[in-house]
Design a protein around this motif. Structure first.
Motif, PDB file in Angstrom:
ATOM      1  N   HIS A  34       0.841  -1.206   0.000  1.00  0.00           N
ATOM      2  CA  HIS A  34       0.000   0.000   0.000  1.00  0.00           C
ATOM      3  C   HIS A  34       0.875   1.254   0.000  1.00  0.00           C
ATOM      4  O   HIS A  34       0.586   2.217  -0.720  1.00  0.00           O
ATOM      5  N   PHE A  35       1.943   1.259   0.799  1.00  0.00           N
ATOM      6  CA  PHE A  35       2.838   2.407   0.843  1.00  0.00           C
ATOM      7  C   PHE A  35       3.470   2.644  -0.531  1.00  0.00           C
ATOM      8  O   PHE A  35       3.537   3.792  -1.008  1.00  0.00           O
ATOM      9  N   ALA A  36       3.926   1.578  -1.166  1.00  0.00           N
ATOM     10  CA  ALA A  36       4.571   1.710  -2.470  1.00  0.00           C
ATOM     11  C   ALA A  36       3.612   2.252  -3.524  1.00  0.00           C
ATOM     12  O   ALA A  36       3.997   3.063  -4.383  1.00  0.00           O
ATOM     13  N   SER A  37       2.348   1.846  -3.463  1.00  0.00           N
ATOM     14  CA  SER A  37       1.370   2.310  -4.449  1.00  0.00           C
ATOM     15  C   SER A  37       0.927   3.742  -4.179  1.00  0.00           C
ATOM     16  O   SER A  37       0.549   4.474  -5.090  1.00  0.00           O
ATOM     17  N   ALA A  38       0.990   4.163  -2.902  1.00  0.00           N
ATOM     18  CA  ALA A  38       0.523   5.499  -2.527  1.00  0.00           C
ATOM     19  C   ALA A  38       1.604   6.562  -2.601  1.00  0.00           C
ATOM     20  O   ALA A  38       1.307   7.758  -2.584  1.00  0.00           O
ATOM     21  N   HIS A  39       2.877   6.151  -2.685  1.00  0.00           N
ATOM     22  CA  HIS A  39       3.992   7.100  -2.680  1.00  0.00           C
ATOM     23  C   HIS A  39       4.880   6.861  -3.904  1.00  0.00           C
ATOM     24  O   HIS A  39       5.520   5.823  -4.022  1.00  0.00           O
ATOM     25  N   GLU A  40       4.885   7.836  -4.776  1.00  0.00           N
ATOM     26  CA  GLU A  40       5.656   7.743  -6.017  1.00  0.00           C
ATOM     27  C   GLU A  40       7.146   7.578  -5.721  1.00  0.00           C
ATOM     28  O   GLU A  40       7.716   8.256  -4.871  1.00  0.00           O
ATOM     29  N   GLY A  41       7.775   6.654  -6.438  1.00  0.00           N
ATOM     30  CA  GLY A  41       9.204   6.433  -6.296  1.00  0.00           C
ATOM     31  C   GLY A  41       9.618   5.833  -4.972  1.00  0.00           C
ATOM     32  O   GLY A  41      10.778   5.969  -4.557  1.00  0.00           O
ATOM     33  N   ALA A  42       8.693   5.163  -4.298  1.00  0.00           N
ATOM     34  CA  ALA A  42       8.994   4.595  -2.982  1.00  0.00           C
ATOM     35  C   ALA A  42      10.014   3.464  -3.092  1.00  0.00           C
ATOM     36  O   ALA A  42      10.005   2.676  -4.035  1.00  0.00           O
ATOM     37  N   VAL A  43      10.892   3.406  -2.107  1.00  0.00           N
ATOM     38  CA  VAL A  43      11.866   2.329  -1.990  1.00  0.00           C
ATOM     39  C   VAL A  43      11.520   1.532  -0.735  1.00  0.00           C
ATOM     40  O   VAL A  43      11.381   2.101   0.352  1.00  0.00           O
ATOM     41  N   THR A  44      11.357   0.220  -0.873  1.00  0.00           N
ATOM     42  CA  THR A  44      11.058  -0.627   0.277  1.00  0.00           C
ATOM     43  C   THR A  44      12.193  -1.626   0.466  1.00  0.00           C
ATOM     44  O   THR A  44      12.729  -2.165  -0.505  1.00  0.00           O
ATOM     45  N   LEU A  45      12.552  -1.868   1.714  1.00  0.00           N
ATOM     46  CA  LEU A  45      13.645  -2.773   2.042  1.00  0.00           C
ATOM     47  C   LEU A  45      13.193  -3.762   3.107  1.00  0.00           C
ATOM     48  O   LEU A  45      12.734  -3.369   4.177  1.00  0.00           O
ATOM     49  N   GLY A  46      13.334  -5.049   2.803  1.00  0.00           N
ATOM     50  CA  GLY A  46      13.030  -6.071   3.784  1.00  0.00           C
ATOM     51  C   GLY A  46      14.190  -6.236   4.752  1.00  0.00           C
ATOM     52  O   GLY A  46      15.356  -6.173   4.347  1.00  0.00           O
ATOM     53  N   ILE A  53      11.360  -1.587   6.049  1.00  0.00           N
ATOM     54  CA  ILE A  53      11.266  -0.133   6.051  1.00  0.00           C
ATOM     55  C   ILE A  53      10.972   0.339   4.628  1.00  0.00           C
ATOM     56  O   ILE A  53      11.257  -0.361   3.652  1.00  0.00           O
ATOM     57  N   ALA A  54      10.393   1.527   4.519  1.00  0.00           N
ATOM     58  CA  ALA A  54      10.075   2.096   3.210  1.00  0.00           C
ATOM     59  C   ALA A  54      10.269   3.607   3.269  1.00  0.00           C
ATOM     60  O   ALA A  54      10.039   4.237   4.305  1.00  0.00           O
ATOM     61  N   TYR A  55      10.696   4.157   2.131  1.00  0.00           N
ATOM     62  CA  TYR A  55      11.027   5.589   2.077  1.00  0.00           C
ATOM     63  C   TYR A  55      10.614   6.165   0.733  1.00  0.00           C
ATOM     64  O   TYR A  55      10.714   5.510  -0.310  1.00  0.00           O
ATOM     65  N   SER A  56      10.148   7.413   0.750  1.00  0.00           N
ATOM     66  CA  SER A  56       9.835   8.130  -0.483  1.00  0.00           C
ATOM     67  C   SER A  56      10.107   9.616  -0.283  1.00  0.00           C
ATOM     68  O   SER A  56       9.800  10.169   0.783  1.00  0.00           O
ATOM     69  N   ALA A  57      10.678  10.249  -1.301  1.00  0.00           N
ATOM     70  CA  ALA A  57      10.937  11.689  -1.246  1.00  0.00           C
ATOM     71  C   ALA A  57       9.793  12.488  -1.861  1.00  0.00           C
ATOM     72  O   ALA A  57       9.827  13.722  -1.861  1.00  0.00           O
ATOM     73  N   ALA A  58       8.763  11.799  -2.367  1.00  0.00           N
ATOM     74  CA  ALA A  58       7.640  12.476  -3.010  1.00  0.00           C
ATOM     75  C   ALA A  58       6.748  13.168  -1.985  1.00  0.00           C
ATOM     76  O   ALA A  58       6.616  12.718  -0.846  1.00  0.00           O
TER      77      ALA A  58
END
Length: 248
Positions: A34-46, A53-58
């Motif tokens: 859900h985070f990846a779909s809601a935040h453009e350019g999101a990076v997720t790390l298992g 964790i997940a991060y986005s600069a958008a």
């Protein structure tokens, strides 16, 4: 930013869980998707069994920018800015190009490896508007904090898998935790070994304060400094004539 941690690395305070915990909330995988779909350019790390964790600069506030960095298997997400950054670079022996996330990682490493002063002082030395989430994969340890005034939107909660969830996005927190969430306490920090503590009042206990939503339902508790309750210093009280050497 988003972090989901297993109980083995970040055991959530009991007060975070709402009596209506059965209502809402999703597991680790669906929340990351859900985070990846809601935040453009999101990076997720298992992070393996420890979580993800997940991060986005958008869509970020230019006055409270987000930063992400990794140094020697230490992952850190930082939002906001540090005002005394030049002084801290000198204190930790960092170069001119070091930013806030590098400073937090180096402060943590100094605390972990040499421990010259308490963790509360490390966070108190950070002057500015900030919230950060740090995970040390080598030791399975977390280090999380928010400034004394709560200038950065920052929330935490418990999901349906009993994992601790942290994010600056309240909609993500609601998606992951249902009603079992609250704002991260101002002026506090959380570690794997010590749990939640106040860096402004490190000698005082914290007490949960139940939160009620607009429908009158009890949600996850907020935490306030208990001015009446002092922590046990661990130093035994003995008569002044006693031999203290026997206590060490």
């Amino acid at each position: 930013m988003l972090a989901v941690f297993d109980r083995s690395v970040a055991k959530s305070p009991e007060g975070l869980r709402s009596p209506a915990a059965a209502e809402g909330g999703v597991g680790l995988g669906p929340l990351m998707e859900h985070f990846a779909s809601a935040h453009e350019g999101a990076v997720t790390l298992g992070l393996g069994a420890s979580g993800a964790i997940a991060y986005s600069a958008a869509k970020q506030n230019p006055l409270l920018p987000r930063l992400f960095g990794v140094v020697d298997d230490i992952f850190c997400m930082f939002q906001g800015h540090i005002e005394n950054i030049t002084l801290l670079k000198q204190q930790y022996g960092l170069g001119k190009s070091a930013n806030e996330v590098i400073i937090v990682i180096e402060a943590y490493r100094t605390l972990r490896d040499r421990g010259p002063f308490p963790a509360s002082q490390v966070v108190r030395d950070l002057s500015g508007k900030f919230a950060f989430i740090l995970f040390d994969s080598s030791s399975g340890s977390t280090f999380i904090a928010a400034d004394a005034d709560g200038n950065v939107p920052f929330f935490w909660g418990v999901n349906s898998e009993d994992r601790l969830v942290l994010s600056d996005d309240i909609e993500i927190i609601k998606k992951g935790c249902g009603k079992s969430f609250a704002p991260f306490p101002k002026g506090c920090f959380f570690t794997t070994s010590g749990g939640l503590q106040s860096f402004e009042h490190p000698m005082n206990e914290l007490k949960p304060m139940p939160r009620v939503d607009s429908q009158g339902q009890v949600c996850g508790s907020t935490y306030k400094v208990d001015v009446q309750a002092k922590k046990d210093s661990g130093i035994p009280r003995v008569d002044s004539a006693a031999n203290w050497s026997s206590q060490y």
